[in-house]
Design an enzyme around this catalytic site. Sequence first.
Site, PDB file in Angstrom:
ATOM      1  N   ASP A 112      53.740 -37.070 -11.958  1.00 56.16           N
ATOM      2  CA  ASP A 112      52.421 -37.317 -11.346  1.00 56.16           C
ATOM      3  C   ASP A 112      52.397 -37.168  -9.824  1.00 56.16           C
ATOM      4  OD1 ASP A 112      49.676 -38.013 -11.688  1.00 56.16           O
ATOM      5  OD2 ASP A 112      50.096 -40.040 -11.016  1.00 56.16           O
TER       6      ASP A 112
ATOM      7  N   SER B 252      44.041 -35.231 -12.878  1.00 58.03           N
ATOM      8  CA  SER B 252      44.384 -36.240 -13.878  1.00 58.03           C
ATOM      9  C   SER B 252      43.982 -35.758 -15.271  1.00 58.03           C
ATOM     10  CB  SER B 252      43.652 -37.553 -13.587  1.00 58.03           C
ATOM     11  OG  SER B 252      43.956 -38.000 -12.297  1.00 58.03           O
TER      12      SER B 252
ATOM     13  N   HIS C 152      49.806 -34.728  -5.473  1.00 57.84           N
ATOM     14  CA  HIS C 152      49.531 -35.102  -6.861  1.00 57.84           C
ATOM     15  C   HIS C 152      50.173 -34.055  -7.774  1.00 57.84           C
ATOM     16  CE1 HIS C 152      46.208 -36.229 -10.014  1.00 57.84           C
ATOM     17  NE2 HIS C 152      47.293 -36.962 -10.165  1.00 57.84           N
TER      18      HIS C 152
ATOM     19  N   ARG D 154      41.415 -27.040 -15.180  1.00 61.15           N
ATOM     20  CA  ARG D 154      40.800 -26.682 -16.466  1.00 61.15           C
ATOM     21  C   ARG D 154      39.676 -25.710 -16.182  1.00 61.15           C
ATOM     22  NH1 ARG D 154      41.332 -30.250 -21.033  1.00 61.15           N
ATOM     23  NH2 ARG D 154      42.716 -31.936 -20.382  1.00 61.15           N
TER      24      ARG D 154
ATOM     25  N   ASP E 141      54.988 -23.226 -24.981  1.00 65.13           N
ATOM     26  CA  ASP E 141      54.865 -21.811 -24.633  1.00 65.13           C
ATOM     27  C   ASP E 141      54.554 -21.603 -23.147  1.00 65.13           C
ATOM     28  OD1 ASP E 141      55.426 -20.414 -27.101  1.00 65.13           O
ATOM     29  OD2 ASP E 141      53.635 -21.398 -27.893  1.00 65.13           O
TER      30      ASP E 141
ATOM     31  N   CYS F 195      45.186 -33.410 -17.187  1.00 63.96           N
ATOM     32  CA  CYS F 195      45.194 -31.959 -17.423  1.00 63.96           C
ATOM     33  C   CYS F 195      46.576 -31.479 -17.831  1.00 63.96           C
ATOM     34  CB  CYS F 195      44.729 -31.209 -16.177  1.00 63.96           C
ATOM     35  SG  CYS F 195      42.972 -31.385 -15.844  1.00 63.96           S
ATOM     36  N   GLY F 196      47.450 -32.384 -18.261  1.00 66.98           N
ATOM     37  CA  GLY F 196      48.710 -31.952 -18.849  1.00 66.98           C
ATOM     38  C   GLY F 196      49.923 -31.980 -17.926  1.00 66.98           C
ATOM     39  N   LYS F 197      49.883 -32.743 -16.827  1.00 66.60           N
ATOM     40  CA  LYS F 197      51.076 -32.822 -15.961  1.00 66.60           C
ATOM     41  C   LYS F 197      52.258 -33.416 -16.720  1.00 66.60           C
ATOM     42  CE  LYS F 197      49.548 -34.996 -12.220  1.00 66.60           C
ATOM     43  NZ  LYS F 197      48.129 -35.093 -12.633  1.00 66.60           N
TER      44      LYS F 197
ATOM     45  N   ARG G 151      46.458 -45.410 -22.235  1.00 70.91           N
ATOM     46  CA  ARG G 151      47.680 -45.037 -21.517  1.00 70.91           C
ATOM     47  C   ARG G 151      48.913 -45.725 -22.085  1.00 70.91           C
ATOM     48  NH1 ARG G 151      47.124 -41.427 -16.832  1.00 70.91           N
ATOM     49  NH2 ARG G 151      44.896 -41.074 -16.763  1.00 70.91           N
TER      50      ARG G 151
ATOM     51  N   LYS H 158      48.324 -44.446  -6.906  1.00 73.11           N
ATOM     52  CA  LYS H 158      47.418 -43.553  -6.170  1.00 73.11           C
ATOM     53  C   LYS H 158      47.110 -44.087  -4.771  1.00 73.11           C
ATOM     54  CE  LYS H 158      47.005 -41.250 -10.027  1.00 73.11           C
ATOM     55  NZ  LYS H 158      47.491 -39.909 -10.270  1.00 73.11           N
TER      56      LYS H 158
ATOM     57  N   ARG I 226      39.802 -45.006 -13.313  1.00 76.42           N
ATOM     58  CA  ARG I 226      39.596 -45.098 -11.866  1.00 76.42           C
ATOM     59  C   ARG I 226      38.108 -45.022 -11.554  1.00 76.42           C
ATOM     60  NH1 ARG I 226      40.780 -40.880  -9.765  1.00 76.42           N
ATOM     61  NH2 ARG I 226      41.744 -39.757 -11.480  1.00 76.42           N
TER      62      ARG I 226
ATOM     63  N   TYR J 192      42.714 -52.050 -13.843  1.00 77.94           N
ATOM     64  CA  TYR J 192      43.125 -50.808 -14.488  1.00 77.94           C
ATOM     65  C   TYR J 192      43.944 -49.883 -13.596  1.00 77.94           C
ATOM     66  CZ  TYR J 192      43.353 -47.025 -17.656  1.00 77.94           C
ATOM     67  OH  TYR J 192      43.852 -46.069 -18.488  1.00 77.94           O
ATOM     68  N   GLY J 193      45.011 -49.345 -14.142  1.00 79.95           N
ATOM     69  CA  GLY J 193      45.803 -48.239 -13.587  1.00 79.95           C
ATOM     70  C   GLY J 193      45.662 -48.004 -12.097  1.00 79.95           C
ATOM     71  N   GLY J 194      45.135 -46.830 -11.780  1.00 71.13           N
ATOM     72  CA  GLY J 194      45.057 -46.399 -10.387  1.00 71.13           C
ATOM     73  C   GLY J 194      44.226 -47.308  -9.496  1.00 71.13           C
TER      74      GLY J 194
END
Length: 599
Positions: free
Chosen positions: A295, A266, A244, A415, A510, A268-270, A384, A224, A82, A215-217
């Site tokens: 997402d 974006s 989001h 993060r 965990d 960060c592990g969603k 992706r 988005k 993006r 590209y993507g977003g």
Amino acid sequence: MNAAVLDAAGSGFASRNRALNEWVAEVARLTLPDRIHWCDGSQAEYDALLAQMQQEGTLLPLDTETHPGCWLHRSDPHDVARVEHLTFVCTENQAAAGPNNHWMAPAEAHARMDALFKGCMRGRTLYVVPYCMGPIDSPLARCGVEITDSPYVVANMRLMTRMGAAALVRIEEEGRKSDATFVKGLHSIGELDPERRFIMHFPEELSIKSYGSGYGGNALLGKKCHALRIASWQAQQEGWLAEHMLIVGIENPEGETHYIAAAFPSACGKTNLAMLIPPESYREKGWKVWTVGDDICWMRPGADGRLYAINPEAGYFGVAPGTGANSNANALASIQRDTIYTNVALTRDNQPWWEGLDGRVPATDWQGKPYDPANGPAAHPNSRFTVSARQCPSYSQRAEDAQGVPISAIVFGGRRASLVPLVFEARDWTHGVLIGAAMGSETTAAAAGAVGVMRRDPMAMKPFCGYNFADYFSHWLSFDQAGAKLPKIFHVNWFRKGDDGKFLWPGFGDNLRVLEWIIGRVKGEAGAVETPIGHLPAANHLDLDGIALSDEASAKLFGFDPAGWQAEFDSIGEYLDGYGRRMPQALKDEQRRIAAGLA
Ligand code: SAT
Ligand code: MN
């Protein structure tokens, strides 16, 4: 060619929605395509698009034995993420867009974009892509139409949304009741020239214009651009929330499922949290995890006062690097067939590869060159996969529920290498909104620019809120009304590091230990310690059986550093003040109250 194709001059197939037909004709007059194709979303249409891209060389088939129906697309090397600096919100009044957005006056933005779009589809096909964000029969769903000249975008939209005939029927039905209810998104890859690239949003017109990126977003406008930037604006006017956030269902051994919505920036592990596989001891006891979305989350209060959420998307556009058997086996299982990969590396036997995938080694990097570690990672860090949500082993049937799922808890997280503990709970809704508004996170490869720089990313919406953040926070606060049964709000940080620079928390599966505590708090069962920043668990309030934490890890994950938080709250206060008088007083008061408690 099928009946849904007509020439640019106009006769032939059109919809039963006049506003749509007129818009398509107007765009065709501007962009001058050779052909117009109305997408019906069928398998035959999808197959034909893939075959066409294969012939053109823009889509490469992968090993059909190991990865049936899987393809690789290599985007232009300067078009891999993006572009926030080229993304604008174009409202009549600049203050409506707020300091959190780049702004351009609508007339100027239209003029610039139309100059770029002029004649840009000569020699190309104009695809009309009707889509529905959310289950097709859901009152929470909203429709849009993307016009694009990219077959890659069409194929991705088919995986990511309910695209085609059924969406068009809904658009036609809604069109009979009122005018222009669908979002208009105009997209062209243009010349893929970073100097001729803009993503413009016109929330007052419910429209989007995107030029110069595939590209993507930037290009899949349902994602988005529509489902967050335009939808957040609509949501503010109509009394709901477009966020989001992933949506995950946690089923406990008693068979009771709690749905949690969680906002992380974006990359960060969603996706990992949404598809979490419980640790073995939890699996043995009967814990299960159900994926509703990874997402985007649209929520609104139901008749019982609770917030009900749908996932407006129908697929996952997930980050490939780091997706492995240990980190996300469900995602890995989902993408073994019928998947479009973008900018991953290849093995010698033509299988997709990225950093974090065990076993094989890369032969060709994401640009198609022989792999040489001197050139950096084999797969682009923002490479992706695009895949239908239904292929996920943990896919929840409730993702199709027209009424949505009731949300028990909202989780914010970023993060943060230092200061921020593993988890804490807001005292009440206003405090929770402040926690969301104050969110910070280190930047990732999902957007062009520097990586690892800490920035404020309120509710993970910094790049996606289609209006002034001060008004957005007011909107969030407004849900706290008599009769509302709002979810509890939490903050988590999986990314705390020790003095040696290594992560202190194992993360992934965990993280269920933290979600269990969160659900325990929702039910009034789990313990906590009160601090000025909220309720924190002590280490013994969580089930940590089977994981070994060092003393440093325990101290940092479950501790609270008053001096560090004092400095953090000074910085949060300055951030809120940056929005001037528009910032809701209740949020400023909350910041001052906590800062005073810390002093
Ligand atoms: O490129 S996307 O915006 O679709 C993915 C992301 O950054 O979250
Ligand atoms: Mn995202």
